[in-house]
Design an enzyme around this catalytic site. Structure first.
Site, PDB file in Angstrom:
ATOM      1  N   GLU A  57       0.855  -1.187  -0.266  1.00  0.00           N
ATOM      2  CA  GLU A  57      -0.202  -0.432  -0.262  1.00  0.00           C
ATOM      3  C   GLU A  57       0.719   1.380  -0.296  1.00  0.00           C
ATOM      4  O   GLU A  57      -0.158   2.562  -0.216  1.00  0.00           O
ATOM      5  CB  GLU A  57      -1.082   0.027   0.808  1.00  0.00           C
ATOM      6  CG  GLU A  57      -1.769  -0.809   1.509  1.00  0.00           C
ATOM      7  CD  GLU A  57      -3.124  -0.658  -0.025  1.00  0.00           C
ATOM      8  OE1 GLU A  57      -3.499   0.282  -0.421  1.00  0.00           O
ATOM      9  OE2 GLU A  57      -3.149  -1.562  -0.664  1.00  0.00           O
TER      10      GLU A  57
ATOM     11  N   SER B 197     -53.231 -27.791  32.024  1.00  0.00           N
ATOM     12  CA  SER B 197     -52.839 -29.925  32.930  1.00  0.00           C
ATOM     13  C   SER B 197     -51.449 -29.689  33.133  1.00  0.00           C
ATOM     14  O   SER B 197     -51.145 -30.057  33.939  1.00  0.00           O
ATOM     15  CB  SER B 197     -53.067 -30.459  31.948  1.00  0.00           C
ATOM     16  OG  SER B 197     -54.938 -30.555  31.693  1.00  0.00           O
TER      17      SER B 197
END
Lengths: 684, 163
Positions: free
Chosen positions: A175, A446
């Site tokens: 770079e 239940s």
């Protein structure tokens, strides 16, 4: 007549005026601009990153005797980004030969000690580890989520000294080769780029230095204007005055944009290494480092997941540059070029952690502020089991196939004895964001019966499950003057039966009669000891489950039975550390109201009989699930809610099935939720 | 006036004496819990079965405790507990670590679990009761303390008398 001397005067005057003009321009424009840029660079230099908190799954423990299928281990390894190879595995790879695995783990820094990278050899027979070397090892935990601040940026900072040397030198070689010598901008670089662009007739090369790129990333300019370039150049020069070259490089590695994971921007080398290779930076090989450096030029153009060929070419170009600049030798260059991209498979695996994250958020937010979670880089270690979560989600997805398309489902799975939350599914659909497991309060029917009988055992001194209860019609005038006449599911009344039979066969009339003998108040008191606050407390229908709870709350209740009274709190979070490793918080066992183990064992005996001869006998008779099973079905009026909460020695799971609009369905607990529950356990 | 000074002085002395009484020496695990229990002469000695991995982690936790790394020891024991949930051996070690670290409520909770569901004979049975008694004392639960101390004898199964 005297001649005028206008020329001399006017030149002087003009020069004076021009000087004033430029001075004015300098004072009026350039100075504020300088101060602005100076301010901007100060902000960049002093900026503190917001580090999101990271949420981890449980680490997979490997030891002799561990119950683990080959499929589950392979799933975990793939999820963690391990590569399967057909030779001796290197770091982050594994070799599988029939039922034997040879894994080279990546290691992880746990708070109580580092789990170093190691070769692990193990054999699995009949869904269990039969031999293993070393004796015990835990794999690194999978990251399952983050707490982000605004902007959804993911980043974990790292010191430059912790980065591989090749990566640091390699970045400069690709770079910005004159990085060490320039003062923020490189005239040579700009000239070279300009010449190349002129020859090509388009922009083919940028002349930006690393410092300029850093500024560009920080300031997030979107246009390529001359003014932007001037801003960049000025800011870059000022940053070079304020920071050392080493600091600039470190900031660059922690700041730069490396790609996009859905809505989340990947910033910094640590996140990039995790996203692309599921590895810490220090353990990247040369080829992987080269790919990361190559991607910087254009993270979406060179996206290796989508443009593999393009990314491979770019990586090889980077490797060639590294060889030409002497960063790597010929052998390293040749062998790295031969390697595949080695990407982690994790992004492809469709596992859904969002519903689980809802629970984590809920539990963590009671201890930490949103600001701390977003910015302080906490590490949150949970009990999520990725394989069980995957199977739970898969099971929920099949709700429409096994039942019908008009019903929804919610599933919660935890450790039977320790209350560790392993998996949550809040919907059958991946598109639904409504987490029914946590938010949908529905009547439990239940499912409450085991609690009624346990309460009776605790409250009534002479009562036991072998005692006789009356399964006869009853008619009660409630406080609002209405007549309440509960019926049994088969519209029959069996007369005198044992309490055990009444519970196993879910007899409503027998249960209400027993409840009335005990009294509503003691029962409500009993429920409050379990953390349930009943508001409508004056109706005996409470004995038949006329109380609204979420699947997650039901899971808490059944945790009491699954753990034989040890635990009825389900925890998602194990412990939390700061990014530096300091322990901040860990799950603690709260003192629970202790119930008699003998009483709980009696109820568990009934819960077991329910799975062999009661309402849930399908589990053993149709689905042939092995080992002792325990559980209870629940159905509310007209099948509006179908429930099953059940457990074995290892897992406790609660399933709810019903419609979001609370309309009737054709399902009972046994024909709806139980079907999903059984398939889940068969698939694990 | 003098009487007031005198009263003040007496009150101060009393407070100092009382505060001294309430300051207990730090609990020594070996002296107060482990060693007395090791000499259990019960004819029935229960050593709960635990996976090898759990045993290894318990040993690791002991080493960490030896180095005063208490929170690491706790995390290691919790790791062991994830592998062997309900293991009375791990629960007892956790209770002891919490006790030595002054986290009495946690020590109380974990030792209660071992007392309720752990072995009813042998050294572990005794250790759990001694730990519970000490933890209960520290949280001022005199009733539980007394009950735990009384029940230590029940951990010893003496040989049948010969006639």
């Amino acid at each position: 007549m005297t001649k005028k001397k206008p020329s001399n005067f006017s030149i002087k005057s003009l020069l004076f005026r021009l000087s004033l003009y430029f001075f004015g321009l300098l004072v009026g424009l350039v100075t504020p601009w300088y101060f602005y840029i100076n301010y901007v660079t100060e902000t960049i230099v002093n900026e503190q990153w917001e580090i999101p908190s990271v949420v981890y799954a449980r680490p997979l423990e490997l030891y002799k005797g561990k119950r683990l299928s080959q499929q589950a281990l392979q799933f975990e390894l793939d999820l963690l980004g391990y590569q399967q190879v057909n030779k001796t595995p290197q770091l982050g790879q594994y070799q599988r030969y029939q039922n034997s695995f040879d894994i080279y783990s990546k290691g992880f820094d746990f708070i109580e000690g580092e789990s170093k990278p190691k070769r692990i050899k193990l054999t699995i027979v009949d869904d269990g580890i039969v031999n293993i070397s070393p004796e015990i090892y835990r794999l690194e935990p999978k990251v399952i989520g983050h707490f982000f601040s605004k902007g959804l940026e993911s980043r974990q900072p790292i010191k430059i000294t912790a980065l591989p040397d090749i990566l640091v030198k390699g970045l400069q070689a690709v770079e910005d080769r004159s990085f060490k010598n320039h003062h923020g901008i490189s005239w040579f670089g700009i000239g070279r780029a300009a010449l190349k662009n002129l020859l090509a007739g388009e922009v083919v090369q940028g002349g930006s230095t690393l410092t300029q790129q850093l500024v560009k990333n920080k300031l997030q300019y979107n246009q390529n204007s001359l003014l932007r370039k001037l801003h960049e150049a000025m800011a870059a020069m000022l940053i070079e005055q304020k920071l050392t070259k080493k600091d600039i490089l470190e900031m660059y590695f922690n700041e730069i944009y490396w790609g996009q994971d859905g809505p989340v921007a990947i910033h910094g080398v640590v996140e990039a290494a995790t996203y692309y290779f599921a590895k810490p930076v220090s353990r990247l090989n040369i080829a992987e480092q080269a790919l990361l450096i190559g991607i910087i030029k254009g993270p979406s153009w060179y996206n290796p997941f989508k443009q593999a060929k393009r990314a491979l070419e770019r990586r090889n170009l980077v490797l060639k540059m590294w060889f030409e600049t002497g960063i790597i030798n010929k052998n390293q260059w040749q062998s790295a070029t031969q390697m595949s991209l080695g990407l982690s498979k994790q992004w492809r695996l469709k596992t859904d952690f969002d519903d689980y994250m809802d629970v984590v958020k809920r539990q963590v937010k009671t201890q930490f502020s949103q600001r701390d979670l977003n910015q302080k880089g906490l590490k949150i270690f949970t009990y999520l089991d990725p394989y069980i979560q995957f199977k739970t989600t898969q099971t929920a997805r099949k709700t429409s196939e096994w039942l019908s398309s008009d019903v929804e489902s919610a599933i919660v799975v935890s450790g039977a004895q320790n209350g560790e939350l392993m998996a949550v599914s809040g919907s059958k659909s991946s598109r639904s964001h409504y987490n029914r497991a946590l938010l949908a309060k529905r009547q439990i029917g239940s499912l409450i019966k085991p609690l009624v009988y346990l309460s009776a055992l605790e409250v009534l001194p002479e009562f036991s499950l072998s005692a006789t209860v009356s399964d006869r019609p009853l008619s009660l005038k409630t406080e609002d003057g209405t007549l309440w006449q509960p019926k049994n599911w088969d519209n029959k009344s069996l007369g005198d039966i044992t309490a055990m039979y009444a519970l196993v066969h879910s007899r409503n009339q027998a249960t209400v009669n027993l409840g009335l003998e005990m009294g509503l108040k003691p029962f409500i008191q009993f429920l409050s000891q379990l953390g349930l606050n009943i508001k409508r407390s004056n109706h005996p229908s409470l004995f038949l489950g006329a109380v609204e709870l979420t699947p997650f709350e039901v899971q808490h209740l059944f945790g009491l039975f699954a753990s034989r009274g040890q635990n009825h709190q389900i925890h998602a979070v194990n412990y939390i550390t700061q990014s530096g490793g300091k322990l901040l918080s860990q799950s603690k066992r709260n003192k629970v109201q202790s119930f008699s183990v003998e009483h709980i064992d009696s109820i568990n005996q009934a819960l077991h009989l329910i799975t062999t001869e009661g309402t849930a006998k399908k589990i053993t008779q149709r689905y042939h699930l092995k080992g002792p099973m325990f559980g209870k079905t629940g159905t509310t009026n007209e099948g509006k809610d179908s429930w099953y909460s059940g457990f074995n020695q290892e897992l406790l799971a609660t399933v709810w099935v019903g419609r979001d609009d609370n309309q009737k369905t054709s399902y009972t607990g046994s024909s709806g939720a139980l079907v999903i529950w059984s398939h889940l356990l068969m698939n694990l | 006036m003098k009487l007031c000074y005198l009263r003040g002085l007496i009150a101060t002395i009393l407070i100092l004496l009382l505060s001294h009484c309430s300051q207990r020496k730090p609990i020594d695990l070996n002296d107060q819990v482990r060693e007395p229990s090791e000499h259990s002469d019960s004819v029935i000695q229960v050593a709960p079965m635990v996976p090898e991995a759990v045993q290894l982690l318990v040993e690791e936790a002991e080493k960490l405790l030896g180095k005063d790394q208490v929170s690491d020891a706790i995390l290691t024991l919790k790791r062991a507990l994830s592998i062997g949930p309900g293991s009375a051996l791990v629960q007892q070690h956790l209770a002891e670590v919490y006790l030595s670290n002054g986290q009495y409520q946690q020590a109380y909770t974990w030792s209660s679990l071992v007392v309720e569901q752990g072995p009813s004979h042998g050294p572990l049975c005794e250790r759990a009761r001694r730990t519970l008694a000490l933890a209960a004392e520290m949280v001022n639960d005199v009733q539980t303390q007394a009950k735990a101390l009384e029940s230590i004898d029940s951990c010893k199964q003496m040989p049948a008398a010969r006639y």
